[in-house]
Structures are given as C-alpha cells and as structure tokens.
Design an enzyme around this catalytic site. Structure first.
Site, PDB file in Angstrom:
ATOM      1  N   ASP A 192       3.568   1.580   7.900  1.00 16.43           N
ATOM      2  CA  ASP A 192       2.317   1.029   7.874  1.00 16.43           C
ATOM      3  C   ASP A 192       2.328  -0.187   6.773  1.00 16.43           C
ATOM      4  O   ASP A 192       1.920  -0.123   5.578  1.00 16.43           O
ATOM      5  CB  ASP A 192       1.246   1.955   7.444  1.00 16.43           C
ATOM      6  N   ASP A 225       0.805  -1.328   0.106  1.00 17.85           N
ATOM      7  CA  ASP A 225      -0.048   0.010   0.124  1.00 17.85           C
ATOM      8  C   ASP A 225       0.889   1.126  -0.136  1.00 17.85           C
ATOM      9  O   ASP A 225       0.837   2.239   0.919  1.00 17.85           O
ATOM     10  CB  ASP A 225      -0.659  -0.091   1.270  1.00 17.85           C
ATOM     11  N   ASN A 276       1.992   6.851   3.101  1.00 13.54           N
ATOM     12  CA  ASN A 276       2.608   5.863   3.721  1.00 13.54           C
ATOM     13  C   ASN A 276       4.085   6.299   3.602  1.00 13.54           C
ATOM     14  O   ASN A 276       5.052   5.470   3.952  1.00 13.54           O
ATOM     15  CB  ASN A 276       2.385   4.531   3.440  1.00 13.54           C
TER      16      ASN A 276
END
Length: 316
Positions: A219, A202, A207
């Site tokens: 994350d 992701d 992030n």
C-alpha cells in the site's frame, strides 16, 4: 458517478468483469479487504494464484499521480526490495473499466510484525533505508509533499465545512488546530532544512506483512515527498524500538538525527488529518459504519482536548 456515492456502482459483477478484461479468468471467489480510502478485493483465479484488485477512489489522485505510485513501486521491486508492485497488462499498470480506475497486483499474505523484537525492528530499519536510497534518486512531481497544508489546513477546512462537528464546538476546534499548527510550524523552523525524498508515507504496522521469509511492504497509496523519519516513527512505540530501527537503518544509509525532533510534529499532523479525513469522507457509506463515534459530540470534545494536550507537550 456521484461524488456523494463514489462506489455505488462497484458491484461484485463489475469487479469480476474488470479482472476478466485483463485476460484473467476469475473463479467467482471474491473477498473484500479492509480498505476505506479505496476499495480492495482479493480475486480467486482459475488455475492461478489469486490477485488483489485495487479500485482507486474517484477524484483523489490524478492519473499522473497514480502512475508515479506505480513507477515507484516497480523501481523498488527492481531494486529487489520486498514491495508489492502492480502487474502489467498490455504495457499498462493503471487500468480503466466502466468509469473506474484500478490496478491488479499479486497476492502476498503475511502476519503483523513483532514490534517488541529488536531483530525484526533492525530488519525493518535496513529495508526502509534501502527503500529511501531508491526514493532519494528522484522526486515525485504529482504526488505532493507531507506538509502542513495537506495534513493540517485542508483537514481543518473539511471538518469546519462538514456536518460532523457540532456548531457549538467550531470555535474551540478552530482555536485548538490553529494553536497546534503554529507550534508545528515553529518545530519545523527550529529543526531547519531536512532532506526530502520519496517515501512510503504511511509505514504503520498494518502496511508491513511478515512471513517466514521476512517482511514485505504493501500500500503505497500515501506515498509523498517528506523527511526520512516519517517512515520510521509509526513503527517505534518507544525509544528502545526507535533505537533498534535506527541501528538497522544506519547499517545501510546515513540518518540525520535532527529529524527525530520532528516526530511530535508529524504525530500532531497525523492526528489532525485523521479527523479531517473522516469528515471529508462521511458521505461514503462505509465511513459512518466504520467510524460511528465521529457522529457524537463527545468524540469531538475529546479530539479537541487531545489537540491541546499535544500542544502542551510542544510548549513543555
């Protein structure tokens, strides 16, 4: 703990007690951070730097899958990559308190990267290549793959069996998703086999945090097996940005340019998954508050139109 209210008992006192159980001394300062899938808090400590407490959503990942995430993060950190990894307490990174699973990590602040800067994009490309070199050493066993079942079929079922999609739009929605699914499958078949490795999963700008010392990644909650291009395309807003990312990437690791043809498929899968994610989590009170538009028929009409637009781009 009810599946309908997974965080109903997660009070500030419980959060502080969980941190205290690790032998730390909170000073009473708590800051809830922007997270919907899990619950994440910044906890101030007496005479020490703050820590980040991440409380995992009950039922989403198994303990084994969470430990794979932690192991990957620590493997990356050991390779001197700027990744925030969980702290160890009594030999464990996955902690339990009063029915909740959680992890503590150091607080690392930062700002959003400048995706208009070729220098920053090349820097990110080099770091992602190094991350992938570590990711290619072994495979996830418990965290699954980035595939059509996870990102199209399951989200579609969540929408069709949920309460958000108006009944009058159900068949139109099903037709749009199934049409797109067929085209995504055809694109993967056309590209052929690509190497699958452990990914961040992701890797969007939210992030990546930038400091004067450079970027660091946060994350890894969506870490899965998948093609390398998955960790690149969300950072590239146009072809020039992708060229800069790949220039940095190629200086550290070979990249299979055939994977670039998967970007429309990956984008389509993420679009379907987004709506399914909201539908699946609607019972969590944070979701109606954060995504009120999903309760409106016009949003679903637009979503269906967007899916057909994606499908049209494939066919063109």
């Amino acid at each position: 703990m009810s599946d309908e209210t997974p965080y109903a008992r997660l009070s500030p006192d419980l959060v502080l007690d969980a941190v205290t159980a690790c032998g730390l001394w909170p000073d009473g300062r708590l800051l809830a951070l922007n997270s919907y899938e899990n619950r994440v808090w910044q906890i101030g400590l007496e005479e020490a730097a703050p820590v980040i407490a991440k409380f995992y959503r009950p039922g989403r990942w198994s303990d084994a899958a969470i430990l794979e995430e932690h192991s990957f993060a620590n493997e990356l950190a050991d390779a001197e990559l700027p990744v925030v990894a969980p702290k160890l307490f009594a030999g464990r990174t996955l902690l339990h308190h009063d029915g909740f699973r959680y992890a503590l990590s150091p607080r690392h602040g930062g700002r959003a990267p400048s995706l208009e800067s070729a220098d920053q994009l090349e820097w990110l490309g080099r770091l992602i290549a190094r991350m992938h070199a570590v990711g290619a050493r072994s495979s996830f066993v418990h965290r699954g793959r980035l595939d059509r079942d996870t990102l199209i079929r399951q989200p579609m079922q969540a929408v069709l069996t949920g309460s958000l999609l108006p009944a009058t739009l159900a068949e139109r929605y099903r037709h749009a998703v199934e049409r797109l699914d067929r085209l995504v499958a055809a694109r993967f078949d056309a590209v052929g086999p690509v190497r699958s490795l452990r990914l961040h999963g992701d890797c969007h700008p939210g992030n990546v945090l930038w400091t004067d010392a450079g970027p660091h990644f946060v994350d890894l909650d969506d870490a899965r097996m998948g093609p390398a291009v998955q960790d690149l395309w969300m950072l590239a807003h146009d072809e020039r940005a992708m060229e800069a990312l790949l220039e940095g990437y190629a200086s550290m690791r070979d990249f299979d340019h055939a994977e670039l043809a998967l970007i429309p498929a990956l984008r389509a899968m993420r679009q379907v998954h987004y709506a399914g994610w909201i539908a699946a989590r609607w019972h969590d009170q944070a979701f109606p508050a954060a995504f009120p538009f999903a309760a409106e028929a016009r949003w679903w009409e637009q979503h269906i139109a967007d899916l057909h637009e994606q499908a049209n781009e494939f066919e063109e």
